[in-house]
Scaffold this motif. Sequence first.
Motif, PDB file in Angstrom:
ATOM      1  N   GLU A 175      -5.798  11.834   5.027  1.00  0.00           N
ATOM      2  CA  GLU A 175      -5.628  10.620   4.198  1.00  0.00           C
ATOM      3  C   GLU A 175      -5.030   9.483   5.013  1.00  0.00           C
ATOM      4  O   GLU A 175      -5.409   8.316   4.846  1.00  0.00           O
ATOM      5  CB  GLU A 175      -4.728  10.941   3.004  1.00  0.00           C
ATOM      6  CG  GLU A 175      -5.353  11.936   2.031  1.00  0.00           C
ATOM      7  CD  GLU A 175      -4.395  12.298   0.908  1.00  0.00           C
ATOM      8  OE1 GLU A 175      -3.242  11.838   0.976  1.00  0.00           O
ATOM      9  OE2 GLU A 175      -4.806  13.033  -0.005  1.00  0.00           O
ATOM     10  N   TRP A 200       0.850  -1.200   0.000  1.00  0.00           N
ATOM     11  CA  TRP A 200       0.000   0.000   0.000  1.00  0.00           C
ATOM     12  C   TRP A 200       0.877   1.237   0.000  1.00  0.00           C
ATOM     13  O   TRP A 200       1.945   1.259   0.558  1.00  0.00           O
ATOM     14  CB  TRP A 200      -0.873  -0.001   1.261  1.00  0.00           C
ATOM     15  CG  TRP A 200      -1.958  -1.032   1.233  1.00  0.00           C
ATOM     16  CD1 TRP A 200      -1.836  -2.338   1.498  1.00  0.00           C
ATOM     17  CD2 TRP A 200      -3.337  -0.816   0.895  1.00  0.00           C
ATOM     18  NE1 TRP A 200      -3.026  -2.973   1.357  1.00  0.00           N
ATOM     19  CE2 TRP A 200      -3.988  -2.065   0.995  1.00  0.00           C
ATOM     20  CE3 TRP A 200      -4.103   0.297   0.531  1.00  0.00           C
ATOM     21  CZ2 TRP A 200      -5.331  -2.211   0.743  1.00  0.00           C
ATOM     22  CZ3 TRP A 200      -5.445   0.150   0.283  1.00  0.00           C
ATOM     23  CH2 TRP A 200      -6.058  -1.093   0.385  1.00  0.00           C
ATOM     24  N   THR A 233       1.034   5.126   1.100  1.00  0.00           N
ATOM     25  CA  THR A 233       0.342   6.118   1.934  1.00  0.00           C
ATOM     26  C   THR A 233       1.338   7.130   2.470  1.00  0.00           C
ATOM     27  O   THR A 233       2.525   6.869   2.482  1.00  0.00           O
ATOM     28  CB  THR A 233      -0.389   5.408   3.086  1.00  0.00           C
ATOM     29  OG1 THR A 233      -1.092   6.368   3.828  1.00  0.00           O
ATOM     30  CG2 THR A 233       0.577   4.691   4.002  1.00  0.00           C
ATOM     31  N   THR A 257      -6.627   5.782   5.752  1.00  0.00           N
ATOM     32  CA  THR A 257      -5.909   4.513   5.574  1.00  0.00           C
ATOM     33  C   THR A 257      -5.984   3.655   6.828  1.00  0.00           C
ATOM     34  O   THR A 257      -6.182   2.438   6.775  1.00  0.00           O
ATOM     35  CB  THR A 257      -4.439   4.790   5.213  1.00  0.00           C
ATOM     36  OG1 THR A 257      -4.386   5.597   4.035  1.00  0.00           O
ATOM     37  CG2 THR A 257      -3.690   3.486   4.966  1.00  0.00           C
ATOM     38  N   THR A 295      -9.259   2.082   6.989  1.00  0.00           N
ATOM     39  CA  THR A 295      -9.301   0.891   6.121  1.00  0.00           C
ATOM     40  C   THR A 295      -8.653  -0.304   6.818  1.00  0.00           C
ATOM     41  O   THR A 295      -9.168  -1.429   6.795  1.00  0.00           O
ATOM     42  CB  THR A 295      -8.555   1.179   4.811  1.00  0.00           C
ATOM     43  OG1 THR A 295      -9.173   2.307   4.180  1.00  0.00           O
ATOM     44  CG2 THR A 295      -8.634  -0.027   3.867  1.00  0.00           C
TER      45      THR A 295
END
Length: 809
Positions: A291, A29, A31, A295, A298
Amino acid sequence: MIKNLAIVGGSCLLGGAAVFFISPSRDAWSTIFGSTLGGLGGATVTIESIKKSSKEVIKTQQQIQDLKQEHQQLLAKVQEIQDRHNKLTQQLSRAQGQLTNKRHDLNNLQNRVQEIEQQEQDLKVRLERLRISNPQLETLEQMAAQIGELSQNKSGLEGEIAALNSQLQELANQRNSLAQIEVQYHAKKAELQELTEQIQARTESLQTLQTRQGELEVIRASYDALSAEQQHLQTRIEQLRPEIQGLEGEKQQILQVIQQHRNSLAQIEVQYHAKKAELQELTEQIQARTEALQTLQTRQGELEVIRASYDALSAEQQHLQTRIDQLRPEIQRLEGEKQRILQVIQQHQQDYQEIENLRRQIRNLNAEIRRKMLDLQDIEHNINTANITMNGLRVKNAQLQEEKQRHQEEIDGLKGELENLSNSTEVAMKALKDKLWNHLPTPPWNIGNSGDIEKQFLQSFTAFLNLQGLTFTRRVVNAFHTSLKVQDISALVVLAGISGTGKSELPQRYADFIGAQCLTLAVQPRWDSPQDLQGFYNYIEKKFKPTDLMRGLYQYNHDNQMQNRIVIVLLDEMNLARVEYYFSDFLSKLESRRSGDTYLEIDLGSLPLREEERRLKIPEEFLFVGTMNEDETTQTLSDKVLDRANVLTFGKPENLKLREDGNNSPGVNRPQGYLDYEKFKAWRRRPQVNSPVVRKVKEYLDRANNVMEKIGHPFAHRVYQAITQYVVNYPGVSEVNSAEFRYALADQFGQKLLPKLRGLMIDDYHEELEEMKQLIEQLGDEPLTKAFEKSRNSSTGQFEWKGLIYPEE
């Protein structure tokens, strides 16, 4: 799912706030985590959520570990049930075997009783006959007493049979019980199979959890980094607290709008910039932090999925535990049943011993009866027995005759197949055996081994060439002869140059002069594999297609007349094809001859071939020579080939001459017989480390190697050994101040060292080439000096080595 998250950045300060970058590894991922732009409350919200996530991760890991332990315990219990099942199966099988044996014994006893009854009837009949024929009552009373004893024995046996029948009935009942137990066992086994499948599924779930555990480890690493960043942020917040107090309310409003309406973030940022232009950088950090929070949300969702999976596995574990508890009473009951069966088997073991005792008594009784019946047997019984035996022997004899006939047919078939295979091998090898050697000269030369003999030999060979109308300088003849002598280390002599200079004539005339066989192989441009040089097996025609080289090797290995004779193999125009494609492997084998015997393998597919015929030794008596025309249709030699060869260059003749036809008779001035290889090898000398010649060669080569190293083309032991052996074996070399020593060392500079400089940019290595020039000038060989200067002054700006050309004498 998160994979391989790696921290690759560092921290920096933007507008008084810290920013931390995290970048993915491959498919991880991606980020960016940033710090908050507000007060302590905004900064700690995310850290607290991360702490909470970390605690959940630790808790989940602990639950996974507990689940693993429960899984191991469950597997141990299943294994225990399986072991008990195996033992019970073995015991059941043994009980069934014993029951079968007892049935068999009972049948034998019944048969024996029938025999005794039959014998009793026979005795009664004979007794009646004796009463009629013999009035002696004493004998009759004795036989009657015997009949009474037999009747008593019969009664006793009948009682034993009745007892055995009752035991047999009891065993039958036990067998029925065992059959019921076996049905229950198969049912439990099916349940156990289902339980095993459930455990397998649970194992796969555990593997999935282990994979997720690795992902959680990545999250924990991120958490540790964020914890360190939190401390830094806390310090920075304390510093910014006086400035932030006035912006606290507005920051809270912006954070709420960001969480509920992310799409309207741009408008809020515009309004915020309108009110506070100087806080622009802090607003961008707030967006980055938002953001990061998303994340983390999530990831929190993924943790929820993991938690749900764990709950499902826990429920499944409870269900499996319940099934195990349900099966435990059944297992205990089966264990008790097993113990009862073992006791019954033990009891039957005692019965079996009693039956064995009865069987021994019956055998003794039968023996006694047979002894009593011997006097009553007549000759017909023996005749019938003999007739039966004879008939049996006749049948056996007929069977043996049929078997003998069948084996004979098989043997004949195998002989035919073996003959066909032999014929196939002979056909396949026929081309190899076609006569190659003709008109072998005899006898061998009777000459000595001294240097004077070798010198006289070269003078005679030069005169022989002149009588053939061929003109070669003394240095060319000496260089060619020396290159043949040192083929144990430099396995190939290459004669290169323009066409028509006698490159093919020289080895052919050399072979004629010494009485050696010369095999000429015309290289074709299509050659691209070792099979083109050696031959191949045609699977369609079932034949081996050899070249003259392979025919020569095969016949040399199988012809005693060829032993100790020299064979010169000439590869004519060898660079029409890429030498590395068809000759590289063979050249390596030639070089290995110095370490021991070297062999080639003949491939005949699946045809049988004896080992001594399949493996062909490459004799050291085979000397290899190749010719090269240097034009646009040919290929250049690689460094690998050049390191293992000596290359003689034939340049443009200074004076064109006509060949005199009157002096070309092949038999003029040629000695009778042939030079054998042992005498030829006796001319070969080994370098002595402390000799002045070897020390002088090493001095020159050390200086040359230093220059070559600066250029980027140093050489090693192989080249040093090859050059030293060539110089030592050059005719007439005895001391370092002789002309022969200068010629020999100059030959090797031109054959081994200077070709490595091909393509070198002259301007880039001007000083190194000048140093090499001074070394060459010290050798004092004019042809070598001219060849070096010509290559150095090339119009292309590159070093173009054209070879060392010897002037005409």
